[in-house]
Design a protein around this motif. Structure first.
Motif, PDB file in Angstrom:
ATOM      1  N   GLY A   1      -7.589  -0.536   0.788  1.00  0.00           N
ATOM      2  CA  GLY A   1      -7.031   0.679   1.125  1.00  0.00           C
ATOM      3  C   GLY A   1      -6.329   1.466   0.015  1.00  0.00           C
ATOM      4  O   GLY A   1      -6.085   2.745  -0.317  1.00  0.00           O
ATOM      5  N   ILE A   2      -5.816   0.512  -0.850  1.00  0.00           N
ATOM      6  CA  ILE A   2      -4.995   1.095  -2.102  1.00  0.00           C
ATOM      7  C   ILE A   2      -6.250   1.762  -3.058  1.00  0.00           C
ATOM      8  O   ILE A   2      -5.882   2.918  -3.531  1.00  0.00           O
TER       9      ILE A   2
ATOM     10  N   LEU B   1      -0.867  -9.696   0.165  1.00  0.00           N
ATOM     11  CA  LEU B   1      -1.782  -8.514   0.326  1.00  0.00           C
ATOM     12  C   LEU B   1      -3.099  -8.963   1.237  1.00  0.00           C
ATOM     13  O   LEU B   1      -3.772 -10.071   0.861  1.00  0.00           O
TER      14      LEU B   1
ATOM     15  N   THR C   1       2.659   1.559  -3.469  1.00  0.00           N
ATOM     16  CA  THR C   1       1.619   2.071  -4.357  1.00  0.00           C
ATOM     17  C   THR C   1       1.375   3.618  -4.305  1.00  0.00           C
ATOM     18  O   THR C   1       1.299   4.310  -5.188  1.00  0.00           O
ATOM     19  N   GLN C   2       1.371   4.029  -3.013  1.00  0.00           N
ATOM     20  CA  GLN C   2       1.427   5.587  -2.613  1.00  0.00           C
ATOM     21  C   GLN C   2       2.330   6.200  -3.329  1.00  0.00           C
ATOM     22  O   GLN C   2       2.395   7.199  -4.038  1.00  0.00           O
TER      23      GLN C   2
ATOM     24  N   ASP D   1      -6.940   5.154  -1.417  1.00  0.00           N
ATOM     25  CA  ASP D   1      -5.931   5.956  -1.472  1.00  0.00           C
ATOM     26  C   ASP D   1      -5.857   6.546  -2.652  1.00  0.00           C
ATOM     27  O   ASP D   1      -5.765   7.936  -2.980  1.00  0.00           O
TER      28      ASP D   1
ATOM     29  N   ARG E   1       0.905  -1.090  -0.171  1.00  0.00           N
ATOM     30  CA  ARG E   1      -0.119   0.071  -0.183  1.00  0.00           C
ATOM     31  C   ARG E   1       0.904   1.201   0.113  1.00  0.00           C
ATOM     32  O   ARG E   1       0.560   2.238  -0.734  1.00  0.00           O
ATOM     33  N   GLN E   2       2.067   1.300   0.930  1.00  0.00           N
ATOM     34  CA  GLN E   2       2.678   2.346   0.879  1.00  0.00           C
ATOM     35  C   GLN E   2       3.578   2.730  -0.610  1.00  0.00           C
ATOM     36  O   GLN E   2       3.636   3.531  -1.043  1.00  0.00           O
TER      37      GLN E   2
ATOM     38  N   GLU F   1      -5.688  -3.966   3.187  1.00  0.00           N
ATOM     39  CA  GLU F   1      -4.801  -3.183   2.447  1.00  0.00           C
ATOM     40  C   GLU F   1      -5.128  -3.054   0.860  1.00  0.00           C
ATOM     41  O   GLU F   1      -4.931  -2.064   0.357  1.00  0.00           O
ATOM     42  N   TYR F   2      -5.807  -4.074   0.263  1.00  0.00           N
ATOM     43  CA  TYR F   2      -6.301  -3.872  -1.039  1.00  0.00           C
ATOM     44  C   TYR F   2      -7.126  -2.832  -0.974  1.00  0.00           C
ATOM     45  O   TYR F   2      -6.937  -2.002  -2.106  1.00  0.00           O
TER      46      TYR F   2
ATOM     47  N   SER G   1     -12.335   0.370   7.496  1.00  0.00           N
ATOM     48  CA  SER G   1     -11.365  -0.623   6.911  1.00  0.00           C
ATOM     49  C   SER G   1     -12.132  -2.015   7.390  1.00  0.00           C
ATOM     50  O   SER G   1     -11.793  -3.132   6.595  1.00  0.00           O
TER      51      SER G   1
END
Length: 883
Positions: free
Chosen positions: A667-668, A660, A589-590, A671, A586-587, A664-665, A849
């Motif tokens: 969350g992506i 993953l 991808t950000q 984001d 996730r981080q 988290e998925y 979440s």
């Protein structure tokens, strides 16, 4: 770092501490890795290696046999104009030669070496071969000129007063004599360059012309003769029977200026080529220019036009001792022929060493114990033997001139490209040049080519382009650097600065996609599909490697780029690669969403593979390109197929843990939406056929289905109204329909309506939707789908929850019943089972979440068993009805 103390000569380039006299092939002392075990010692200095061969090549046969021809037909004034034009062209080229040759170590191959190392293998190989052909043709010209001079004295049909007129004449006799002379030249060149250099010096010391005696057509210095010879008087050439013109006479005269690279072609034998080539070439050209001007003035002042036009060998009849001229002709012709043969063989040898043309030229790399490339000499001799079948010097002079002009234009182009690229390492010690001189040199060469012979010029350029395409298709390996990359970098940087994001307009919007790839083994079909979907926009493959740089000795990401780039080449997609190291996907991808791209070229759409429990298939085991060529060598950057296969891990098995989590998925996705990026989720794309590079398909049998309404929130929008996300779906489907493989696919748009409702307003709204499609210029059929039974399953409670959720009054996503989700899935299966790909509305993910698993379960239930499906949540206004 492990490479901090790597040697500076990793690519055979001379360092500051190494004398250029011993760099490259020239020696082995102090060159480190640049030296070769069998390096040939360089022995020739500036005088013997550059000045002597250049002067002799430029004098050659033209000095003795065509001076009168030029002055007689063109007159003194036009003859001097021809000299001026010729020397301007070669002077501009000499400036480029001097600049390139003083920018680094010059090895064997002369002009070819300089061009190839400046412009890369495609340009270098094609232009090098053209220059080789020019030298071969020039060798034939000099041999034919020598035979012409021999027959002028000893031929049975000769008008000379010699008592030795014993040689029979005719076309085949001329070819036979030329073959004998060429064989003699071959024997000398097989001995080696050093013997040739000494022989050339003896020839240079040979007799010159002394016009002291005279006959009926010789007037001595006479003002009337000079006045009569000032203007032009083009007549029929007695050797070819063709009417002469400025262009045809210039073509013959220019063959005297084609020797300026004779010294550069000996670069492999020069002690210090970077110093010798500029100095020796300039001195030789100045000397020959002065001699030619004096000869033109002397000939036009002392000889009547009839003598000049009708007798190529008039110097013999007016000389104090005719054998002086005869010996000079024989010596200069032999020397020029040897120079051309040995220079051409060096170019061919360099081409063979670089392995640009593969097996046909491979034997030309063989050398003798003394370093003489005797096989290349034999190759060159064989081609020169074919040239002498022309039979007449004037018949091939135009072809020789065109080949040389094209080679000179290429040298100017190489220097111009280096200058325009503004590369920091282009620092020639010779500074008397600029991009203006290079450009003027190119234009003057091209103009004169077409003035001399448009047919030969067009044919030579076509041949050059064919060689370029061949080498580009063959993709030869090289570590020389590519000038195209430097030029592209220079221009791209400039245009990226001009691409102002503040000037973006919806009319010119296009998808700029960041596709996150965990393992390309299971994602290749999706990669190929997105490549069709980008519509000329930015396409970036993103990958996150988990790790912490604090605990690692070096960045592992840097070592992976070549493998990913090789994968892109293998798939044939037009994509960039961006990798990052992060503690979580996730981080990472950000990071990529923020920093990928430059200026106005940044991703506006994130594409993810679908998060489900399906066992992925290994694409590498399905595509022949990934398993049938295992015996083939690596690509240009050392990545072979086994290494590529070994680099990417096997696909995930059912029992394998996932990297993953659902939270988290989702969350992506959240984001990306917060960062104002459009989001696409691709499912079942491993079932999509026909997207690989080698597949021939125009999409005639394909169907694209679009469901532009939010199927999971029936009450959120009215039956036929559309929002930004719906318009984004339509735009993406339209973009796909414009791609090459989908151009003829049929697009269908499904409108879900409550047909049994007392409110029949959906009929009017259908017409409104048709009008919208017309304004948007979207060619598609509209299908009306009644879904009253599905809406009934949704229920009143879900409707209220959805409305509150849209207003932000609740953080809970509506709980949808399994019956409703199943009904929506059945609706899609019923109407879109035959579609090649489906575009569905992706609802906004929950803000909490804890509901991520529920959100994914709903998406999985709706799309279960559908086939290739793209769920899209669009935030960007992308449609425009204005011109």
């Amino acid at each position: 770092m492990s490479n901090e103390h790597a040697p500076l000569l990793a690519h055979g380039v001379c360092g500051l501490s190494v004398d250029t006299a011993v760099c490259g092939m020239g020696g082995s002392e102090g060159t480190g890795e640049a030296s070769t075990p069998n390096a040939v010692p360089r022995k020739l200095n500036t005088f013997f290696g550059v000045i002597v061969p250049t002067v002799l090549s430029m004098f050659s046969i033209v000095l003795f046999l065509r001076t009168g021809f030029v002055v007689g037909h063109a007159g003194l004034l036009q003859g001097l104009v021809m000299l001026l034009v010729a020397y301007i062209i070669i002077s501009l080229t000499i400036l480029s030669i001097c600049a390139i040759s003083t920018n680094g170590a010059v090895q064997g191959g002369g002009a070819y070496f300089m061009i190839s190392r400046s412009l890369g293998p495609e340009f270098g190989g094609s232009i090098g071969l053209m220059f080789f052909l020019a030298k071969v043709c020039a060798c034939g010209v000099y041999v034919l000129g020598l035979v012409e001079a021999i027959l002028d004295i000893f031929g049975q049909d000769s008008a000379s007063s010699s008592a030795l007129r014993v040689l029979p004449q005719g076309y085949w006799y001329t070819v036979m004599y030329s073959s004998i002379v060429l064989l003699l030249v071959l024997l000398v060149c097989l001995v080696g360059a050093h013997i040739f250099a000494r022989t050339s010096f003896l020839i240079l010391l040979g007799p010159g012309n002394h016009t002291l005696t005279y006959n009926a057509s010789y007037t001595g210095f006479n003002g009337t003769t000079l006045r009569d010879n000032l203007g032009s008087s083009y007549t029929v050439d007695y050797s070819t029977g063709k009417e002469m013109s400025f262009a045809s006479v210039f073509a013959v005269m220019f063959t005297s200026c084609t020797g300026i690279m004779a010294g550069a072609n000996m670069s492999g034998e020069l002690k210090n080529p970077s110093a010798a080539i500029p100095k020796g070439t300039i001195i030789a050209v100045l000397y020959t220019c002065i001699v030619y001007v004096l000869l033109f003035i002397l000939a036009s002042s002392t000889c009547e036009r009839t003598l000049l036009v009708q007798d190529y060998g008039f110097f013999q009849s007016i000389n104090i001792w005719p054998p002086f001229v005869t010996i000079g002709i024989y010596c200069s012709a032999l020397s020029a022929a040897m120079c051309s043969l040995i220079g051409a063989s060096r170019i061919l040898h360099a081409l063979a060493l670089d392995q640009l043309f593969g097996f046909p030229l491979a034997p030309a790399a063989i050398t003798s114990s003394s370093g003489n490339p005797w096989v290349a000499v034999l190759y060159t001799w064989g081609l020169a033997q074919c040239v002498v079948f022309a039979g007449q010097l004037n018949a091939i002079a135009g072809l020789v001139t065109v080949f040389y002009l094209l080679a000179y234009a290429a040298v100017d182009l190489a220097c111009l490209a280096l200058e325009w690229a503004s590369a920091p390492n282009f620092r020639p010690t010779f500074q008397v040049f600029s991009w203006h001189t290079c450009l003027l040199g190119i234009l003057s060469c091209l103009v004169m080519m077409f003035v001399i012979n448009p047919v030969y010029s067009s044919a030579s350029i076509i041949l050059l382009l064919l060689l370029l395409l061949f080498l580009h298709y063959r993709s030869p390996t090289s570590s020389w650097g590519y000038i195209s990359q430097a030029l592209i970098f220079h221009q791209v940087r400039k245009y990226l600065l001009m691409l102002d994001v503040r000037k973006d307009h919806v009319k010119f919007w296009r998808p700029q996609v960041l596709l996150m790839v965990a393992n390309p083994r299971s994602s290749c079909q999706l990669i190929n599909f997105v490549n069709q979907l980008k519509k000329g926009g930015l396409f970036v493959l993103g990958h996150v490697k988990l790790g912490d740089l604090d605990t690692l000795p070096s960045d592992p990401v840097q070592q992976q780029y070549n493998f990913w780039l090789s994968l892109v080449d293998k798939l044939g997609v037009k994509a960039f690669v961006d990798l990052t190291l992060s503690s979580s996907v996730r981080q990472g991808t950000q990071h990529l969403l923020r920093i990928t791209g430059l200026g106005g070229m940044k991703p506006n759409t994130l594409v993810l593979g679908f998060y489900d429990s399906c066992t992925p298939e290994d694409y590498f085991l399905q595509d022949p390109a990934f398993y049938e060529s295992e015996e083939a060598g690596g690509d240009d950057f050392g990545v072979d197929l086994p290494s590529l296969q070994a680099h990417f891990p096997p696909v995930r098995h059912v029992e394998s843990p996932r990297w993953l989590t659902p939270e988290e998925y989702v969350g992506i996705i959240s984001d990306a939406i917060k960062m104002s990026k459009n989001v696409c989720l691709g499912r079942y794309f491993f079932q999509l056929q026909g997207e690989s590079m080698g597949t021939k398909m125009d999409g005639a049998e394909r169907i694209i289905d679009v469901w532009p309404l939010n199927l999971l929130r029936p009450g959120s929008t009215s039956a036929a109204s559309v929002d930004v996300c719906s318009l984004f779906l339509l735009q993406m489907a339209c973009v796909l329909n414009m791609a090459s493989r989908w151009r003829h696919a049929r697009m269908r748009i499904f409108l879900c309506v409550e047909a049994e409702s007392s409110d029949q307003g959906w009929v009017v709204k259908e017409e409104t939707f048709r009008e919208l499609l017309r304004k948007l210029r979207i060619r598609a059929s509209i299908k009306i789908v009644p879904w009253d039974s599905v809406v009934q399953l949704y229920g009143q409670k879900q409707t209220q929850d959805t409305e509150l959720g849209e207003l932000g009054l609740t953080r809970s996503a509506p709980a949808l019943s399994e019956d409703f989700l199943s009904a929506v899935n059945c609706l899609l299966m019923e109407h879109s089972a035959q579609a090649a790909v489906r575009f569905l509305y992706l609802p906004r993910p929950p803000t909490h979440s804890g509901q991520s698993q529920q959100y994914l379960s709903q998406l999985e239930a709706v799309t279960h068993g559908l086939g290739p499906t793209l769920l899209i949540h669009g935030l960007t206004p992308v449609t425009c009805t204005e011109l």
